[in-house]
Write an enzyme that holds these catalytic residues in place. Structure first.
Site, PDB file in Angstrom:
ATOM      1  N   LYS A 273       0.957  -1.098  -0.146  1.00  0.00           N
ATOM      2  CA  LYS A 273      -0.168   0.167  -0.053  1.00  0.00           C
ATOM      3  C   LYS A 273       0.818   1.138  -0.156  1.00  0.00           C
ATOM      4  CE  LYS A 273      -4.730   0.797   0.487  1.00  0.00           C
ATOM      5  NZ  LYS A 273      -5.649  -0.177  -0.073  1.00  0.00           N
TER       6      LYS A 273
HETATM    7  N1  GLU Z   1      -6.906   0.036  -3.419  1.00  0.00           N
HETATM    8  C1  GLU Z   1      -7.870  -1.334  -3.710  1.00  0.00           C
HETATM    9  C2  GLU Z   1      -7.703  -2.138  -2.427  1.00  0.00           C
HETATM   10  O1  GLU Z   1      -7.699  -1.635  -1.423  1.00  0.00           O
HETATM   11  C3  GLU Z   1      -7.408  -2.095  -4.936  1.00  0.00           C
HETATM   12  C4  GLU Z   1      -5.942  -2.277  -5.101  1.00  0.00           C
HETATM   13  C5  GLU Z   1      -5.738  -3.050  -6.179  1.00  0.00           C
HETATM   14  O2  GLU Z   1      -6.450  -2.730  -7.134  1.00  0.00           O
HETATM   15  O3  GLU Z   1      -4.204  -3.080  -6.318  1.00  0.00           O
HETATM   16  O4  GLU Z   1      -8.022  -3.178  -2.476  1.00  0.00           O
END
Ligand code: GLU
Length: 424
Positions: A112
């Site tokens: 993240k």
């Molecule tokens: N931000 C989204 C999540 O927390 C998508 C992450 C992604 O597609 O890599 O799952």
């Protein structure tokens, strides 16, 4: 900001996530050294994001990229722009991504990123400058086989287009380096609405198995961004009544159900606040009152740590809490809901649709072979249904909460990959 937002007893996502770990690890008898390994983030990088604001001032923001675990594949996860996106928050969210990709059985690990900034105060030029500089600072960690960013809170397709442009300027055209891109730049059909669609699919499965209808049911949705707004549309199509919805500016209540297609147009297409929509009673202090509106399905779809002992865990009046947001319930809040027999469908199952379609986007980019919307949606449905079924069956078999079951499955998969790789 309302007074309740100031003292909403926020618990960092990392603390929430850590708290859930032990029960699940014990359920599968995970040995202590593996527990230690899986708890510890692989890499945590903090960068300076210094940009010239429109008024000429230089501002410096903190940016982070955390790669929690990459045993099952390249690290994967979104980038959020939010004042609460500090290092601990991002570590917790990266950890959740490891469990999410493992539970959905897609070949990724968890990551993240975030920049600690109040995105809605920024102009488009400032957002672009932040995105470009943040990308340059973390570019050496990224790549289609290392770590692949995607949108998250307050970031979108445009943000991903800028990230792709910066990355490609350095390493050459690499569409698989980022997902959640605009379709014109190699994004996938169906990606934008995928998280909302995935939430709806989990609700549909649960509705069928546990006899809580969706048609004519009352649904409350806190948070009307990409996830909440698309979910509202899907549930509306299934005949649900969305009786209340809110965003950061305010909220609306209508016992007969809000006019969702019109509200979607107003918020998602025209970028206007929910409360400025004509068609319901405005909620005064929505952050306090939205939680007490009686409903069958309560869907937190915004920030973490919004259902707490102090605030609302004892008073919310619903049958199921659907965690469309990451970590919306504090550990004590979770215990209270369990004691009150309110079912909680856990975040890394419920909101996994986005990363599943990110995986489809990545494969399309690597193969340079676009999929039809039908292929994407049926693939998503298959993935969500399978994950739902394994969690339901384990929870039933062991008599544990769904969160514990889901985490146990994810932990086992990551632990198996770690053990096979060895090297320690
Ligand atoms: N931000 C989204 C999540 O927390 C998508 C992450 C992604 O597609 O890599 O799952």
């Amino acid at each position: 900001m309302t007074s309740s937002q100031n003292d909403r007893e926020r618990v960092s996502t990392n603390i929430i996530v850590e708290n859930q770990f032990e029960t699940a690890a014990n359920l599968i008898g995970l040995d202590p050294s593996m527990q230690l390994l899986l708890k510890t983030p692989f890499r945590t990088v903090s960068v300076e994001v210094a940009i010239r604001m429109d008024d000429g001032r230089l501002e410096v923001f903190n940016g982070y990229r955390v790669q929690h675990n990459g045993a099952r594949g390249p690290c994967k996860g979104g980038v959020r722009y939010h004042p609460e996106a500090d290092e601990q928050e991002i570590i917790g969210l990266a950890t959740t991504m490891t469990w999410k990709t493992a539970l959905l059985d897609i070949p990724f690990g968890g990551a993240k990123g975030g920049v600690q900034v109040k995105a809605r105060d920024l102009s488009k030029r400032e957002l672009e400058a932040i995105t470009r500089q943040f990308t340059r600072r973390i570019a050496l960690l990224l790549g289609p086989y290392r770590d692949i960013p995607a949108p998250d809170m307050n970031t979108n397709q445009q943000t991903m287009a800028w990230m792709l442009d910066e990355y490609s300027a350095k390493y050459g055209y690499t569409p698989a380096a980022v997902t959640g891109k605009p379709v014109a730049l190699g994004g996938s059909l169906g990606r934008e609405e995928a998280t909302g669609r995935g939430v709806m699919l989990i609700m549909k499965n649960y509705s069928r198995d546990f006899g809580i209808p969706i048609k004519d049911a009352r649904v409350v949705i806190q948070g009307f961004g990409n996830v909440g707004a698309h979910l509202a549309l899907f549930l509306h199509e299934l005949g649900a009544k969305i009786v209340a919805a809110s965003d950061v500016y305010g909220g609306l209540h209508n016992e007969d159900g809000l006019d969702i297609p019109a509200l979607f147009e107003h918020t998602y297409k025209q970028h206007k606040p929910v409360a400025e929509f004509d068609g319901g009673d405005k909620l005064i202090n929505p952050d306090d009152v939205i939680w007490n509106i009686p409903c069958e399905w309560l869907v937190p779809a915004a920030l973490g740590s919004v259902i707490t002992k102090e605030k609302n865990a004892n008073t919310i009046d619903c049958k199921v809490v659907v965690e469309a947001a990451n970590s919306p319930i504090t550990p004590i809040g979770d215990k209270i809901l369990e004691a009150r027999n309110i079912q909680v469908l856990p975040d890394f199952l419920v909101n996994a649709g986005g990363v599943v379609v990110s995986y489809f986007e990545w494969t399309q980019n690597l193969q340079q072979e676009p999929w039809t919307l039908e292929q994407v949606n049926s693939g998503l449905e298959r993935k969500m249904n399978t994950a739902y079924e394994v969690v339901r069956d384990l929870a039933d078999d062991k008599g544990v909460p769904w969160r514990t079951a889901a985490l146990a499955i994810a932990l086992q998969r990551v632990a198996d990959a770690e053990a096979l790789r060895g090297g320690r």
